[in-house]
Design a protein around this motif. Structure first.
Motif, PDB file in Angstrom:
ATOM      1  N   ALA A  25    -121.196 -88.204 -11.515  1.00 18.07           N
ATOM      2  CA  ALA A  25    -121.796 -89.387 -10.902  1.00 18.07           C
ATOM      3  C   ALA A  25    -120.734 -90.221 -10.194  1.00 18.07           C
ATOM      4  N   GLN A  26    -119.570 -90.364 -10.821  1.00 16.88           N
ATOM      5  CA  GLN A  26    -118.491 -91.120 -10.193  1.00 16.88           C
ATOM      6  C   GLN A  26    -117.996 -90.421  -8.936  1.00 16.88           C
ATOM      7  N   LYS A  27    -117.886 -89.112  -8.983  1.00 21.65           N
ATOM      8  CA  LYS A  27    -117.436 -88.350  -7.823  1.00 21.65           C
ATOM      9  C   LYS A  27    -118.443 -88.475  -6.684  1.00 21.65           C
ATOM     10  N   ALA A  28    -119.725 -88.388  -7.017  1.00 25.79           N
ATOM     11  CA  ALA A  28    -120.766 -88.524  -6.000  1.00 25.79           C
ATOM     12  C   ALA A  28    -120.756 -89.920  -5.394  1.00 25.79           C
ATOM     13  N   ALA A  29    -120.560 -90.934  -6.215  1.00 21.02           N
ATOM     14  CA  ALA A  29    -120.507 -92.302  -5.715  1.00 21.02           C
ATOM     15  C   ALA A  29    -119.294 -92.498  -4.809  1.00 21.02           C
ATOM     16  N   GLN A  30    -118.175 -91.900  -5.181  1.00 21.80           N
ATOM     17  CA  GLN A  30    -116.965 -92.014  -4.369  1.00 21.80           C
ATOM     18  C   GLN A  30    -117.153 -91.313  -3.022  1.00 21.80           C
ATOM     19  N   GLU A  31    -117.763 -90.130  -3.027  1.00 19.96           N
ATOM     20  CA  GLU A  31    -118.027 -89.414  -1.782  1.00 19.96           C
ATOM     21  C   GLU A  31    -118.988 -90.197  -0.894  1.00 19.96           C
ATOM     22  N   GLU A  37    -118.007 -95.435   4.729  1.00 20.79           N
ATOM     23  CA  GLU A  37    -116.865 -96.017   5.428  1.00 20.79           C
ATOM     24  C   GLU A  37    -116.590 -95.282   6.729  1.00 20.79           C
ATOM     25  N   MET A  38    -116.700 -93.951   6.698  1.00 23.74           N
ATOM     26  CA  MET A  38    -116.466 -93.172   7.909  1.00 23.74           C
ATOM     27  C   MET A  38    -117.528 -93.475   8.956  1.00 23.74           C
ATOM     28  N   ILE A  39    -118.784 -93.585   8.528  1.00 23.71           N
ATOM     29  CA  ILE A  39    -119.872 -93.921   9.454  1.00 23.71           C
ATOM     30  C   ILE A  39    -119.632 -95.302  10.060  1.00 23.71           C
ATOM     31  N   ALA A  40    -119.174 -96.247   9.236  1.00 20.37           N
ATOM     32  CA  ALA A  40    -118.935 -97.604   9.718  1.00 20.37           C
ATOM     33  C   ALA A  40    -117.807 -97.641  10.739  1.00 20.37           C
ATOM     34  N   THR A  41    -116.786 -96.812  10.563  1.00 20.20           N
ATOM     35  CA  THR A  41    -115.677 -96.821  11.514  1.00 20.20           C
ATOM     36  C   THR A  41    -116.006 -96.051  12.787  1.00 20.20           C
ATOM     37  N   VAL A  42    -116.906 -95.091  12.699  1.00 20.11           N
ATOM     38  CA  VAL A  42    -117.221 -94.254  13.857  1.00 20.11           C
ATOM     39  C   VAL A  42    -118.249 -94.925  14.771  1.00 20.11           C
ATOM     40  N   LEU A  43    -119.214 -95.629  14.202  1.00 19.43           N
ATOM     41  CA  LEU A  43    -120.311 -96.203  14.983  1.00 19.43           C
ATOM     42  C   LEU A  43    -120.027 -97.636  15.413  1.00 19.43           C
ATOM     43  N   SER A  45    -121.554-101.420  16.250  1.00 25.11           N
ATOM     44  CA  SER A  45    -122.485-102.186  15.421  1.00 25.11           C
ATOM     45  C   SER A  45    -123.942-101.945  15.827  1.00 25.11           C
ATOM     46  N   ASP A  46    -124.217-101.866  17.148  1.00 27.48           N
ATOM     47  CA  ASP A  46    -125.598-101.615  17.592  1.00 27.48           C
ATOM     48  C   ASP A  46    -126.093-100.244  17.126  1.00 27.48           C
ATOM     49  N   ALA A  47    -125.231 -99.257  17.229  1.00 28.31           N
ATOM     50  CA  ALA A  47    -125.604 -97.910  16.813  1.00 28.31           C
ATOM     51  C   ALA A  47    -125.811 -97.844  15.306  1.00 28.31           C
ATOM     52  N   ARG A  48    -124.971 -98.560  14.552  1.00 23.34           N
ATOM     53  CA  ARG A  48    -125.117 -98.577  13.096  1.00 23.34           C
ATOM     54  C   ARG A  48    -126.422 -99.251  12.699  1.00 23.34           C
ATOM     55  N   GLU A  49    -126.785-100.326  13.385  1.00 25.25           N
ATOM     56  CA  GLU A  49    -128.058-100.994  13.102  1.00 25.25           C
ATOM     57  C   GLU A  49    -129.242-100.069  13.398  1.00 25.25           C
ATOM     58  N   ARG A  50    -129.157 -99.349  14.515  1.00 24.78           N
ATOM     59  CA  ARG A  50    -130.242 -98.421  14.870  1.00 24.78           C
ATOM     60  C   ARG A  50    -130.370 -97.317  13.825  1.00 24.78           C
ATOM     61  N   LEU A  51    -129.243 -96.775  13.389  1.00 24.41           N
ATOM     62  CA  LEU A  51    -129.276 -95.716  12.388  1.00 24.41           C
ATOM     63  C   LEU A  51    -129.843 -96.228  11.063  1.00 24.41           C
ATOM     64  N   ASN A  52    -129.515 -97.470  10.701  1.00 23.65           N
ATOM     65  CA  ASN A  52    -130.068 -98.053   9.470  1.00 23.65           C
ATOM     66  C   ASN A  52    -131.576 -98.241   9.583  1.00 23.65           C
ATOM     67  N   ARG A  53    -132.055 -98.680  10.754  1.00 21.49           N
ATOM     68  CA  ARG A  53    -133.496 -98.845  10.948  1.00 21.49           C
ATOM     69  C   ARG A  53    -134.209 -97.502  10.903  1.00 21.49           C
ATOM     70  N   VAL A  70    -120.301 -87.253  10.594  1.00 23.13           N
ATOM     71  CA  VAL A  70    -119.163 -87.027   9.702  1.00 23.13           C
ATOM     72  C   VAL A  70    -118.465 -85.731  10.078  1.00 23.13           C
ATOM     73  N   ARG A  71    -119.232 -84.687  10.347  1.00 25.27           N
ATOM     74  CA  ARG A  71    -118.642 -83.402  10.726  1.00 25.27           C
ATOM     75  C   ARG A  71    -117.868 -83.529  12.038  1.00 25.27           C
ATOM     76  N   MET A  72    -118.448 -84.250  13.007  1.00 24.32           N
ATOM     77  CA  MET A  72    -117.771 -84.436  14.288  1.00 24.32           C
ATOM     78  C   MET A  72    -116.496 -85.250  14.126  1.00 24.32           C
ATOM     79  N   ALA A  73    -116.529 -86.251  13.265  1.00 23.13           N
ATOM     80  CA  ALA A  73    -115.343 -87.077  13.039  1.00 23.13           C
ATOM     81  C   ALA A  73    -114.251 -86.281  12.333  1.00 23.13           C
ATOM     82  N   GLN A  74    -114.632 -85.434  11.394  1.00 26.57           N
ATOM     83  CA  GLN A  74    -113.649 -84.643  10.661  1.00 26.57           C
ATOM     84  C   GLN A  74    -112.997 -83.585  11.538  1.00 26.57           C
ATOM     85  N   THR A  75    -113.755 -83.045  12.497  1.00 27.22           N
ATOM     86  CA  THR A  75    -113.192 -82.023  13.373  1.00 27.22           C
ATOM     87  C   THR A  75    -112.511 -82.608  14.598  1.00 27.22           C
ATOM     88  N   GLY A  76    -112.573 -83.926  14.771  1.00 23.96           N
ATOM     89  CA  GLY A  76    -111.895 -84.570  15.885  1.00 23.96           C
ATOM     90  C   GLY A  76    -112.673 -84.541  17.183  1.00 23.96           C
TER      91      GLY A  76
END
Length: 123
Positions: A25-31, A37-43, A45-53, A70-76
């Motif tokens: 459970a701790q590992k899943a919460a950490q992941e 955090e990665m989604i927040a840094t990649v998107l 604010s408008d895009a993040r709001e749209r994705l949340n909606r 996440v996959r696109m961010a990890q592969t650059g």
């Protein structure tokens, strides 16, 4: 005395199972936290709001797009922040993948009689 040993031995595996469960459970919460955090840094604010909606209405589509991001961010593949228009393109792509992989719903087909030799006309 043998019963007390059996009781203590049977209690220990459950403790080990509960420790494994809490560790998982701790590992899943950490992941999950790292993913957010990665989604927040990649998107932006408008895009993040749209994705949340979208996540409120269609959580499966939202998680699919988050996985793509996440996959696109990890592969650059993402060099800057993703704008709302780019997110819309990803949403269309993810929705297209979903409709291609999902079986099509049966359509109702109306078959009209073309012959004038219908039973209603026999008078």
């Amino acid at each position: 005395m043998d019963l007390s040993k059996l009781a203590s031995q049977s209690a220990n595996p459950s403790d080990a199972n509960s420790e494994d469960a809490t560790a998982k459970a701790q590992k899943a919460a950490q992941e999950e936290q790292l993913r957010r955090e990665m989604i927040a840094t990649v998107l932006e604010s408008d895009a993040r709001e749209r994705l949340n909606r979208i996540g409120l209405v269609n959580p499966q589509l939202s998680t699919r797009v988050e996985q793509i991001l996440v996959r696109m961010a990890q592969t650059g593949q993402i060099r800057g922040r993703v704008s709302e228009q780019q997110l819309i393109g990803l949403l269309d792509q993810a929705d297209g993948q979903q409709s291609a992989s999902a079986p099509k719903k049966g359509a109702i087909v109306f078959q009209r009689r073309k012959d004038l030799d219908d039973d209603d006309w026999d008078i």
